[in-house]
Design a protein around this motif. Sequence first.
Motif, PDB file in Angstrom:
ATOM      1  N   PHE A  60       8.285   4.173 -12.729  1.00 12.99           N
ATOM      2  CA  PHE A  60       7.195   4.691 -11.907  1.00 12.99           C
ATOM      3  C   PHE A  60       7.807   5.522 -10.802  1.00 12.99           C
ATOM      4  CE2 PHE A  60       8.301   0.882  -9.549  1.00 12.99           C
ATOM      5  CZ  PHE A  60       8.106   1.223  -8.210  1.00 12.99           C
ATOM      6  N   SER A  61       6.979   6.340 -10.147  1.00 12.63           N
ATOM      7  CA  SER A  61       7.484   7.234  -9.104  1.00 12.63           C
ATOM      8  C   SER A  61       6.634   7.179  -7.846  1.00 12.63           C
ATOM      9  CB  SER A  61       7.509   8.680  -9.610  1.00 12.63           C
ATOM     10  OG  SER A  61       8.344   8.821 -10.723  1.00 12.63           O
ATOM     11  N   ILE A  62       7.278   7.514  -6.729  1.00 16.37           N
ATOM     12  CA  ILE A  62       6.607   7.671  -5.443  1.00 16.37           C
ATOM     13  C   ILE A  62       7.099   8.980  -4.820  1.00 16.37           C
ATOM     14  CG2 ILE A  62       6.386   5.175  -5.074  1.00 16.37           C
ATOM     15  CD1 ILE A  62       8.697   5.363  -3.055  1.00 16.37           C
ATOM     16  N   LEU A  63       6.372   9.458  -3.832  1.00 18.79           N
ATOM     17  CA  LEU A  63       6.809  10.602  -3.032  1.00 18.79           C
ATOM     18  C   LEU A  63       7.049  10.127  -1.613  1.00 18.79           C
ATOM     19  CD1 LEU A  63       4.287  13.374  -4.151  1.00 18.79           C
ATOM     20  CD2 LEU A  63       6.736  13.330  -4.611  1.00 18.79           C
ATOM     21  N   ASP A  64       8.132  10.579  -1.008  1.00 21.27           N
ATOM     22  CA  ASP A  64       8.342  10.253   0.402  1.00 21.27           C
ATOM     23  C   ASP A  64       7.555  11.260   1.255  1.00 21.27           C
ATOM     24  OD1 ASP A  64       9.885  12.585   0.758  1.00 21.27           O
ATOM     25  OD2 ASP A  64      11.731  11.506   1.222  1.00 21.27           O
ATOM     26  N   PRO A  65       7.562  11.133   2.567  1.00 23.11           N
ATOM     27  CA  PRO A  65       6.758  12.029   3.420  1.00 23.11           C
ATOM     28  C   PRO A  65       7.098  13.513   3.289  1.00 23.11           C
ATOM     29  CG  PRO A  65       7.457  10.107   4.663  1.00 23.11           C
ATOM     30  CD  PRO A  65       8.187  10.062   3.353  1.00 23.11           C
ATOM     31  N   ASN A  97       0.812  -1.221   0.000  1.00 20.60           N
ATOM     32  CA  ASN A  97       0.000   0.000   0.000  1.00 20.60           C
ATOM     33  C   ASN A  97       0.845   1.270   0.000  1.00 20.60           C
ATOM     34  OD1 ASN A  97      -2.559  -1.251  -0.098  1.00 20.60           O
ATOM     35  ND2 ASN A  97      -2.380  -1.725   2.075  1.00 20.60           N
ATOM     36  N   ILE A  98       1.967   1.223  -0.678  1.00 17.33           N
ATOM     37  CA  ILE A  98       2.788   2.418  -0.850  1.00 17.33           C
ATOM     38  C   ILE A  98       2.181   3.217  -1.994  1.00 17.33           C
ATOM     39  CG2 ILE A  98       5.076   3.265  -1.531  1.00 17.33           C
ATOM     40  CD1 ILE A  98       6.145   0.681  -0.098  1.00 17.33           C
ATOM     41  N   SER A  99       1.919   4.473  -1.751  1.00 16.81           N
ATOM     42  CA  SER A  99       1.253   5.309  -2.752  1.00 16.81           C
ATOM     43  C   SER A  99       2.164   5.557  -3.944  1.00 16.81           C
ATOM     44  CB  SER A  99       0.847   6.647  -2.151  1.00 16.81           C
ATOM     45  OG  SER A  99      -0.142   6.451  -1.185  1.00 16.81           O
ATOM     46  N   ILE A 100       1.652   5.210  -5.110  1.00 21.05           N
ATOM     47  CA  ILE A 100       2.337   5.504  -6.364  1.00 21.05           C
ATOM     48  C   ILE A 100       1.930   6.917  -6.767  1.00 21.05           C
ATOM     49  CG2 ILE A 100       2.641   4.790  -8.771  1.00 21.05           C
ATOM     50  CD1 ILE A 100       3.595   2.699  -6.600  1.00 21.05           C
ATOM     51  N   HIS A 101       2.868   7.691  -7.259  1.00 19.00           N
ATOM     52  CA  HIS A 101       2.552   9.063  -7.666  1.00 19.00           C
ATOM     53  C   HIS A 101       1.438   9.019  -8.717  1.00 19.00           C
ATOM     54  CE1 HIS A 101       2.931  13.080  -9.293  1.00 19.00           C
ATOM     55  NE2 HIS A 101       3.706  13.389  -8.264  1.00 19.00           N
ATOM     56  N   PRO A 102       0.374   9.811  -8.539  1.00 21.61           N
ATOM     57  CA  PRO A 102      -0.765   9.741  -9.464  1.00 21.61           C
ATOM     58  C   PRO A 102      -0.410  10.087 -10.909  1.00 21.61           C
ATOM     59  CG  PRO A 102      -0.991  11.603  -7.957  1.00 21.61           C
ATOM     60  CD  PRO A 102       0.180  10.802  -7.488  1.00 21.61           C
ATOM     61  N   ASN A 103       0.645  10.873 -11.130  1.00 22.89           N
ATOM     62  CA  ASN A 103       1.055  11.220 -12.484  1.00 22.89           C
ATOM     63  C   ASN A 103       2.163  10.318 -13.019  1.00 22.89           C
ATOM     64  OD1 ASN A 103      -0.730  13.401 -12.499  1.00 22.89           O
ATOM     65  ND2 ASN A 103       0.786  14.736 -11.552  1.00 22.89           N
ATOM     66  N   ALA A 104       2.543   9.303 -12.242  1.00 20.84           N
ATOM     67  CA  ALA A 104       3.676   8.480 -12.664  1.00 20.84           C
ATOM     68  C   ALA A 104       3.494   7.005 -12.300  1.00 20.84           C
ATOM     69  CB  ALA A 104       4.957   9.026 -12.064  1.00 20.84           C
ATOM     70  N   PRO A 105       2.390   6.382 -12.747  1.00 24.59           N
ATOM     71  CA  PRO A 105       2.260   4.943 -12.524  1.00 24.59           C
ATOM     72  C   PRO A 105       3.266   4.200 -13.408  1.00 24.59           C
ATOM     73  CG  PRO A 105       0.559   5.671 -14.019  1.00 24.59           C
ATOM     74  CD  PRO A 105       1.294   6.913 -13.541  1.00 24.59           C
ATOM     75  N   LEU A 106       3.356   2.917 -13.236  1.00 23.83           N
ATOM     76  CA  LEU A 106       4.268   2.116 -14.062  1.00 23.83           C
ATOM     77  C   LEU A 106       3.904   2.308 -15.526  1.00 23.83           C
ATOM     78  CD1 LEU A 106       6.578   0.056 -14.100  1.00 23.83           C
ATOM     79  CD2 LEU A 106       4.844  -1.737 -14.006  1.00 23.83           C
ATOM     80  N   GLN A 107       4.880   2.758 -16.305  1.00 18.32           N
ATOM     81  CA  GLN A 107       4.621   2.997 -17.719  1.00 18.32           C
ATOM     82  C   GLN A 107       5.909   2.866 -18.520  1.00 18.32           C
ATOM     83  OE1 GLN A 107       3.556   7.249 -18.357  1.00 18.32           O
ATOM     84  NE2 GLN A 107       3.883   7.432 -16.156  1.00 18.32           N
TER      85      GLN A 107
END
Length: 115
Positions: free
Chosen positions: A100-105, A82-92
């Motif tokens: 793909f991208s994530i944001l840390d806190p 359940n780690i949030s994937i960045h909404p503008n950068a899913p696996l592509q």
Amino acid sequence: MLTNIHPKIPMRDMRISKAFYIDQLGFNQVGGDYEGYLMIKKDQIELHLFEFKELIPEENYRMIYVRTDNIDALYQQYLQKNISIHPNAPLQQKPWGKEFSILDPDSNLITFGEQ
């Protein structure tokens, strides 16, 4: 002559950063407890986080690009945790590979990519 790179990124709260990187992403702490400084490592990646209490996450534009050799498995692992994937950068698929991208806190953007 150059052997490694260890990006330094800001954090507002070491306790929150440790919980994210160690408990959620599976990094391990390197060295001891240093006041306002955290070194973490996973596989061949080492990151250094420095305390910056005045950081405004909405104004943080720091980014890191991390290469992986199994992006599909990493992506699925993060989804299962359940780690949030960045909404503008899913696996592509991109011209240079999959990513793909994530944001840390603290809104540091971490992009994972495979050639």
